[in-house]
Design a protein around this motif. Structure first.
Motif, mmCIF file in Angstrom:
data_model
loop_
_atom_site.group_PDB
_atom_site.id
_atom_site.type_symbol
_atom_site.label_atom_id
_atom_site.label_comp_id
_atom_site.label_asym_id
_atom_site.label_seq_id
_atom_site.Cartn_x
_atom_site.Cartn_y
_atom_site.Cartn_z
ATOM 1 N N GLU A 1 6.816 91.455 -74.029
ATOM 2 C CA GLU A 1 8.140 92.088 -73.950
ATOM 3 C C GLU A 1 8.293 92.580 -72.513
ATOM 4 O O GLU A 1 7.412 93.265 -71.996
ATOM 5 N N VAL A 2 9.391 92.205 -71.876
ATOM 6 C CA VAL A 2 9.588 92.640 -70.491
ATOM 7 C C VAL A 2 10.660 93.727 -70.449
ATOM 8 O O VAL A 2 11.728 93.576 -71.024
ATOM 9 N N VAL A 3 10.324 94.819 -69.790
ATOM 10 C CA VAL A 3 11.229 95.970 -69.741
ATOM 11 C C VAL A 3 11.419 96.376 -68.287
ATOM 12 O O VAL A 3 10.484 96.289 -67.488
ATOM 13 N N LYS A 4 12.637 96.780 -67.965
ATOM 14 C CA LYS A 4 12.875 97.238 -66.589
ATOM 15 C C LYS A 4 12.443 98.693 -66.480
ATOM 16 O O LYS A 4 12.943 99.551 -67.202
ATOM 17 N N VAL A 5 11.476 98.958 -65.607
ATOM 18 C CA VAL A 5 10.985 100.322 -65.406
ATOM 19 C C VAL A 5 11.110 100.634 -63.915
ATOM 20 O O VAL A 5 10.698 99.832 -63.074
ATOM 21 N N ASP A 6 11.654 101.802 -63.591
ATOM 22 C CA ASP A 6 11.968 102.155 -62.202
ATOM 23 C C ASP A 6 12.809 101.021 -61.598
ATOM 24 O O ASP A 6 13.813 100.669 -62.143
ATOM 25 N N ASN A 7 12.318 100.430 -60.504
ATOM 26 C CA ASN A 7 13.124 99.341 -59.943
ATOM 27 C C ASN A 7 12.400 98.006 -60.036
ATOM 28 O O ASN A 7 12.544 97.143 -59.201
ATOM 29 N N ARG A 8 11.582 97.874 -61.075
ATOM 30 C CA ARG A 8 10.854 96.608 -61.239
ATOM 31 C C ARG A 8 10.722 96.247 -62.717
ATOM 32 O O ARG A 8 11.003 97.061 -63.594
ATOM 33 N N LEU A 9 10.287 94.989 -62.945
ATOM 34 C CA LEU A 9 10.120 94.540 -64.331
ATOM 35 C C LEU A 9 8.669 94.730 -64.749
ATOM 36 O O LEU A 9 7.753 94.462 -63.984
ATOM 37 N N ARG A 10 8.494 95.188 -65.982
ATOM 38 C CA ARG A 10 7.136 95.410 -66.486
ATOM 39 C C ARG A 10 6.915 94.559 -67.728
ATOM 40 O O ARG A 10 7.743 94.530 -68.636
ATOM 41 N N LYS A 11 5.777 93.884 -67.739
ATOM 42 C CA LYS A 11 5.462 92.982 -68.853
ATOM 43 C C LYS A 11 4.504 93.690 -69.811
ATOM 44 O O LYS A 11 3.363 93.977 -69.454
ATOM 45 N N TYR A 12 5.007 93.965 -70.997
ATOM 46 C CA TYR A 12 4.186 94.617 -72.015
ATOM 47 C C TYR A 12 3.602 93.578 -72.965
ATOM 48 O O TYR A 12 4.275 92.603 -73.316
ATOM 49 N N TYR A 13 2.387 93.824 -73.400
ATOM 50 C CA TYR A 13 1.750 92.945 -74.384
ATOM 51 C C TYR A 13 1.600 93.702 -75.694
ATOM 52 O O TYR A 13 1.280 94.894 -75.698
ATOM 53 N N LYS A 14 1.828 93.006 -76.800
ATOM 54 C CA LYS A 14 1.570 93.619 -78.107
ATOM 55 C C LYS A 14 0.987 92.565 -79.043
ATOM 56 O O LYS A 14 1.152 91.365 -78.825
ATOM 57 N N LEU A 15 0.321 93.047 -80.089
ATOM 58 C CA LEU A 15 -0.324 92.112 -81.022
ATOM 59 C C LEU A 15 0.710 91.420 -81.897
ATOM 60 O O LEU A 15 1.657 92.052 -82.363
ATOM 61 N N THR A 16 0.509 90.125 -82.145
ATOM 62 C CA THR A 16 1.336 89.421 -83.128
ATOM 63 C C THR A 16 0.654 89.627 -84.487
ATOM 64 O O THR A 16 -0.435 90.223 -84.551
ATOM 65 N N GLU A 17 1.258 89.111 -85.538
ATOM 66 C CA GLU A 17 0.629 89.231 -86.865
ATOM 67 C C GLU A 17 -0.748 88.561 -86.859
ATOM 68 O O GLU A 17 -1.721 89.096 -87.380
ATOM 69 N N ASN A 18 -0.781 87.358 -86.244
ATOM 70 C CA ASN A 18 -2.062 86.647 -86.122
ATOM 71 C C ASN A 18 -3.052 87.458 -85.287
ATOM 72 O O ASN A 18 -4.243 87.481 -85.563
ATOM 73 N N GLY A 19 -2.524 88.092 -84.259
ATOM 74 C CA GLY A 19 -3.346 88.909 -83.374
ATOM 75 C C GLY A 19 -3.994 90.059 -84.119
ATOM 76 O O GLY A 19 -5.157 90.401 -83.872
ATOM 77 N N LYS A 20 -3.219 90.659 -85.035
ATOM 78 C CA LYS A 20 -3.768 91.786 -85.811
ATOM 79 C C LYS A 20 -4.941 91.313 -86.675
ATOM 80 O O LYS A 20 -5.972 91.980 -86.765
ATOM 81 N N LYS A 21 -4.743 90.148 -87.308
ATOM 82 C CA LYS A 21 -5.826 89.602 -88.159
ATOM 83 C C LYS A 21 -7.053 89.266 -87.320
ATOM 84 O O LYS A 21 -8.184 89.554 -87.683
ATOM 85 N N GLU A 22 -6.782 88.634 -86.161
ATOM 86 C CA GLU A 22 -7.881 88.205 -85.295
ATOM 87 C C GLU A 22 -8.646 89.408 -84.733
ATOM 88 O O GLU A 22 -9.860 89.339 -84.546
ATOM 89 N N THR A 23 -7.941 90.511 -84.501
ATOM 90 C CA THR A 23 -8.603 91.724 -83.994
ATOM 91 C C THR A 23 -9.649 92.191 -84.999
ATOM 92 O O THR A 23 -10.786 92.527 -84.626
ATOM 93 N N VAL A 24 -9.273 92.193 -86.281
ATOM 94 C CA VAL A 24 -10.219 92.610 -87.327
ATOM 95 C C VAL A 24 -11.448 91.698 -87.304
ATOM 96 O O VAL A 24 -12.589 92.168 -87.312
ATOM 97 N N ASN A 25 -11.197 90.379 -87.221
ATOM 98 C CA ASN A 25 -12.318 89.420 -87.190
ATOM 99 C C ASN A 25 -13.228 89.643 -85.991
ATOM 100 O O ASN A 25 -14.448 89.675 -86.119
ATOM 101 N N ARG A 26 -12.603 89.775 -84.837
ATOM 102 C CA ARG A 26 -13.405 89.885 -83.607
ATOM 103 C C ARG A 26 -14.180 91.198 -83.548
ATOM 104 O O ARG A 26 -15.289 91.238 -83.027
ATOM 105 N N LEU A 27 -13.582 92.258 -84.095
ATOM 106 C CA LEU A 27 -14.300 93.540 -84.101
ATOM 107 C C LEU A 27 -15.511 93.460 -85.034
ATOM 108 O O LEU A 27 -16.573 94.006 -84.743
#
Lengths: 110, 232
Positions: free
Chosen positions: A65-91
């Motif tokens: 997700e890209v959001v404008k912060v101050d005078n620049r663009l910031r790229k945020y990362y978040k877990l997808t549904e698959n990512g949430k499942k994979e996090t459990v597996n990898r942990l």
């Protein structure tokens, strides 16, 4: 630092874990968070962080997700549904690995 | 202390000078450098912008942004193929599967004629010529887009350079394939007919998607894949 080598193989799992606890984070924030949690013991190098993030994104585990912060663009990362499942597996894999290492390094305690 | 708009633009210029050509990656690195410079200033407020930037850039190691760029390219290539896969699967679902089946049967019938080699080779020659012609047109469009917007997107480049040119040579490889297996016999066996019918159907669908569908849908694909696209 010798620790850094051990740390490198776990980078993706660390990123997933951090994103599990916080909804979304950007690259620089991740480096700072790791520094803060480990009290400066471990640092994520910039040259390793972004390739890891892009790989996870390509695998469909992270969404962007890209959001404008101050005078620049910031790229945020978040877990997808698959990512949430994979996090459990990898942990779980990480836990197993740590236990196995414990058996080798310190057989009496294990 | 926060970075000014001009300093942010200077950081974009800095990434370009260090071989980061694509706007998507530049944006992420500019934000990273900006955050780090602001952090450095908190500890050492007397440093100039250039000095703080230099300290920050050194953290990327001796190869600078090169590792990040090459890994990003690998990841984007994966995504490009994923997009192609989605479009290919449509040809095996209703209603397009009817066209796929008709194409397959046509190629199968061609393989059963005595002129199979000539017809298939002619198709390959036409396909090769068309691929080079279309490849040239797409490159031109990419250049025009860059002139118009001043920004290069990694996925856009892959779409208009047809996977960085990897598709341009594919039909030529098929020439060898036909020559190797059919130097003597003219009539194809059942298995070869089925195999060729499948390969030719597949390659026609693949090339149609790569050369026609993706470039036409480029704008939509960029919007879907880059959330920063809306800020332009």
């Amino acid at each position: 630092m010798g620790n850094q080598k051990l740390f490198k193989g776990s980078l993706q799992t660390i990123i997933l874990k951090l994103l599990e606890t916080k909804v979304k984070m950007y690259g620089y924030e991740i480096t700072q968070k790791v520094k803060e949690i480990t009290k400066g013991e471990l640092t994520i190098t910039e040259g390793a962080l972004y390739p890891a993030l892009h790989k996870l994104e390509a695998e469909g585990l992270l969404d962007v997700e890209v959001v404008k912060v101050d005078n620049r663009l910031r790229k945020y990362y978040k877990l997808t549904e698959n990512g949430k499942k994979e996090t459990v597996n990898r942990l779980a894999l990480m836990e197993d690995f740590l236990q196995t290492m414990q058996q080798i390094v310190n057989p009496k305690l294990a | 202390m926060k970075l000014t708009k001009e300093q942010i633009q200077q950081l974009y210029e800095f990434t370009r000078k260090h071989y980061v050509e694509h706007y998507d990656l530049q944006t992420e690195l500019v934000d990273h450098l900006a955050n780090d410079i602001e952090q450095i200033w908190k500890e050492k407020p007397n440093l100039t912008f250039e000095q703080a930037r230099s300290i920050s850039f050194k953290k990327f190691g001796v190869f600078g942004f090169m590792d990040v760029v090459s890994e990003r390219q690998k990841a984007m290539s994966k995504r490009y193929w994923k997009i192609i896969k989605v479009f290919i699967l449509q040809w095996f679902g209703i209603p397009k599967i009817i066209i796929t089946a008709l194409m397959f049967l046509s190629f199968y019938s061609i393989c059963k004629t005595a002129f199979a080699n000539y017809i298939l080779l002619s198709i390959l020659i036409i396909l090769s010529l068309y691929t080079f012609y279309k490849g040239y047109l797409l490159q031109k469009t990419l250049k025009n887009n860059l002139k118009k917007n001043g920004k290069k997107w990694m996925l856009e480049e892959m779409i208009f350079r047809t996977g960085m040119g990897s598709f341009l040579l594919l039909p030529i490889n098929f020439f060898n394939f036909i020559n190797i297996f059919h130097k003597e016999s003219q009539i194809y066996t059942e298995w070869f007919s089925l195999l060729y019918a499948f390969l030719f159907t597949f390659i026609i669908i693949l090339f149609y998607i790569v050369l026609e569908v993706l470039p036409k849908k480029a704008e939509k694909l960029l919007m879907e894949n880059y959330s920063e696209y809306i800020y332009l």
